[in-house]
Design a protein around this motif. Structure first.
Motif, PDB file in Angstrom:
ATOM      1  N   UNK A  23       0.832  -1.202   0.000  1.00  0.00           N
ATOM      2  CA  UNK A  23       0.000   0.000   0.000  1.00  0.00           C
ATOM      3  C   UNK A  23       0.870   1.256   0.000  1.00  0.00           C
ATOM      4  N   UNK A  24       1.958   1.244   0.768  1.00  0.00           N
ATOM      5  CA  UNK A  24       2.865   2.397   0.815  1.00  0.00           C
ATOM      6  C   UNK A  24       3.505   2.641  -0.547  1.00  0.00           C
ATOM      7  N   UNK A  25       4.035   1.574  -1.142  1.00  0.00           N
ATOM      8  CA  UNK A  25       4.691   1.702  -2.436  1.00  0.00           C
ATOM      9  C   UNK A  25       3.696   2.176  -3.495  1.00  0.00           C
ATOM     10  N   UNK A  26       2.492   1.596  -3.482  1.00  0.00           N
ATOM     11  CA  UNK A  26       1.482   1.943  -4.473  1.00  0.00           C
ATOM     12  C   UNK A  26       1.094   3.418  -4.378  1.00  0.00           C
ATOM     13  N   UNK A  27       0.928   3.910  -3.161  1.00  0.00           N
ATOM     14  CA  UNK A  27       0.578   5.312  -2.983  1.00  0.00           C
ATOM     15  C   UNK A  27       1.694   6.224  -3.497  1.00  0.00           C
ATOM     16  N   UNK A  28       2.951   5.847  -3.233  1.00  0.00           N
ATOM     17  CA  UNK A  28       4.080   6.646  -3.711  1.00  0.00           C
ATOM     18  C   UNK A  28       4.136   6.674  -5.233  1.00  0.00           C
ATOM     19  N   UNK A  29       3.937   5.526  -5.858  1.00  0.00           N
ATOM     20  CA  UNK A  29       4.000   5.450  -7.317  1.00  0.00           C
ATOM     21  C   UNK A  29       2.851   6.230  -7.955  1.00  0.00           C
ATOM     22  N   UNK A  30       1.640   6.069  -7.414  1.00  0.00           N
ATOM     23  CA  UNK A  30       0.486   6.777  -7.978  1.00  0.00           C
ATOM     24  C   UNK A  30       0.650   8.294  -7.831  1.00  0.00           C
ATOM     25  N   UNK A  31       1.226   8.735  -6.712  1.00  0.00           N
ATOM     26  CA  UNK A  31       1.477  10.163  -6.549  1.00  0.00           C
ATOM     27  C   UNK A  31       2.430  10.685  -7.611  1.00  0.00           C
ATOM     28  N   UNK A  32       3.487   9.913  -7.900  1.00  0.00           N
ATOM     29  CA  UNK A  32       4.420  10.303  -8.950  1.00  0.00           C
ATOM     30  C   UNK A  32       3.779  10.302 -10.320  1.00  0.00           C
TER      31      UNK A  32
END
Length: 441
Positions: A283-292
């Motif tokens: 979930x953390x990684x996904x949120x970071x990638x989607x923000x980028x």
């Protein structure tokens, strides 16, 4: 129809942090720490890259104040060197860099979507396309809506990373003993020069994208105040987050136990959250990638829009949607090219091709400060641009020493834009002086 200035400081700050803090923060610290073999060296590389980036951000702040227009580097290169070099930058952005980065981030997000939602592995083929199309629709229908979603996602991302740091400390999973001795290099570390060179390149990649905020300057309210705050504040925030997260990673998983990048993410998640650690970190990684991805999907089409408004690109991409007021055709172009890149699948190769050229254009954009009609009179000039240019030179030399073929091929791809310009746009007369109504008082 002209673009409206409807973005505030939060949105501009979100583009700076959103582009920088993506997949890299979960992957690069492990490889950097393993090769450097010393927590102090790792901190020194992050701080050094943060300082270089801050110098670049200060320079871009001045450029954004002088030319508060949509397009970023395209505008700066056009004003400083003319339309030929500016077109080559726009060609690189449209043909390779923007769709390549967007596709790579979408593909990078797919495994974490599978892990988080328990989807079958065959769904991994369509997930990147769904992500890209969904974000394109968001940016197509309205800047205000996409701005709010992007700002919220990036604020959540930073809050989540800080919460990880705090939880690692209060849950007693982190121990300072894992960082000691700070200066001594661990057995199995790479030779010092090779380790530092590789770490500097990795750190540059992790900071990459902070300059994208320049592309939306034409839609930011009070750019004279908000753009410098967004650039400098964003870079300082990213540096602080990287230092804190890297320290927490190493305090939870000692250097000696780091096996690989992907295994490291699993190790960290399991140490903090037990058997559910995989889903939490996904979930953390996904949120970071989607923000980028949200940040690049918003910023990248503005370059094509600015070029088309100049007559240096095909006219339909210089039009705003009559209802939504967005550069809708430019958004569709960027998404279509990213979907085509998905079909080819050679994401790492494409990104390797454009990195060398991207650094060259960053450096060239900063050199336009020395070609201003009015000399720059700031306390940091000329020290900041000189530091940034030296940093760019070192990075590109390291890239050439490490693997010159992708860099040279990328340069050839960029230069291929010149005959395209000659065939389609050589007779276009472009006014390089911004219109008075475009620049707020």
């Amino acid at each position: 129809m002209e673009q409206r200035r409807q973005m505030g400081l939060a949105a501009a700050l979100s583009v700076v942090t959103g582009e920088s803090i993506a997949l890299g923060i979960f992957l690069t610290p492990a490889a950097m720490a393993r090769s450097l073999g010393s927590p102090l060296l790792l901190a020194a590389v992050w701080c050094g890259m943060g300082f270089m980036t801050l110098c670049g951000a200060i320079c871009y702040s001045e450029l954004a104040i002088t030319y508060p227009l949509t397009g970023g580097e395209y505008v700066y290169l056009r004003q400083g060197y003319g339309t030929r070099l500016a077109f080559l930058y726009g060609w690189m952005s449209a043909a390779v860099m923007d769709p390549g980065i967007a596709a790579a981030l979408a593909v990078g997000a797919a495994p974490y979507v599978l892990s988080l939602f328990g989807l079958p592995s065959r769904a991994q083929i369509v997930i990147p396309a769904v992500i890209l199309i969904g974000l394109a629709l968001l940016n197509y229908v309205g800047t205000r809506l996409s701005r709010r979603v992007m700002t919220t996602a990036n604020l959540l991302k930073i809050a989540l990373l800080i919460c990880l740091v705090i939880w690692a400390s209060i849950s007693k999973h982190a121990t300072v003993a894992n960082l000691l001795p700070l200066t001594e290099r661990r057995p199995g570390s790479e030779p010092l020069f090779a380790a530092v060179a590789g770490a500097i390149i990795s750190a540059f990649f992790s900071f990459g994208g902070w300059w994208e905020a320049a592309k939306i300057a034409g839609e930011v309210r009070n750019p004279r105040r908000n753009m410098p705050l967004a650039f400098t504040g964003g870079v300082l925030l990213v540096t602080a987050v990287y230092l804190l997260v890297s320290a927490s990673f190493l305090m939870v998983v000692p250097l000696e136990k780091i096996v690989s990048n992907t295994a490291f993410v699993a190790q960290f998640g399991e140490a903090l959250f037990g058997t559910t650690g995989g889903k939490v970190l996904s979930a953390c990684v996904l949120l970071c990638v989607l923000g980028g991805l949200m940040a690049i999907t918003m910023a990248a089409p503005r370059v094509y829009y600015a070029m088309a408004k100049d007559g240096a690109f095909f006219a339909p991409f210089g039009k705003l949607h009559p209802r939504f007021g967005t550069p809708a055709n430019a958004v569709l172009l960027q998404t279509t090219l990213a979907l085509l890149v998905l079909c080819f699948g050679a994401f790492n190769r494409i990104l390797s091709f454009i990195i060398f050229s991207a650094v060259c254009f960053l450096a060239l954009s900063v050199t336009t400060l020395f070609r201003m009609p009015q000399p720059v009179r700031r306390w940091w000039f000329p020290a900041a641009p000189i530091v940034f240019l030296l940093g760019c030179t070192i990075i590109n030399l390291m890239i050439l020493m490490h693997d010159p073929i992708p860099a040279l091929v990328g340069l050839v791809i960029v230069l291929c834009g010149d005959p395209i310009r000659r065939v389609f746009f050589a007779k276009t007369t472009i006014n390089t002086n911004p219109l008075p109504e475009q620049i707020p008082s």
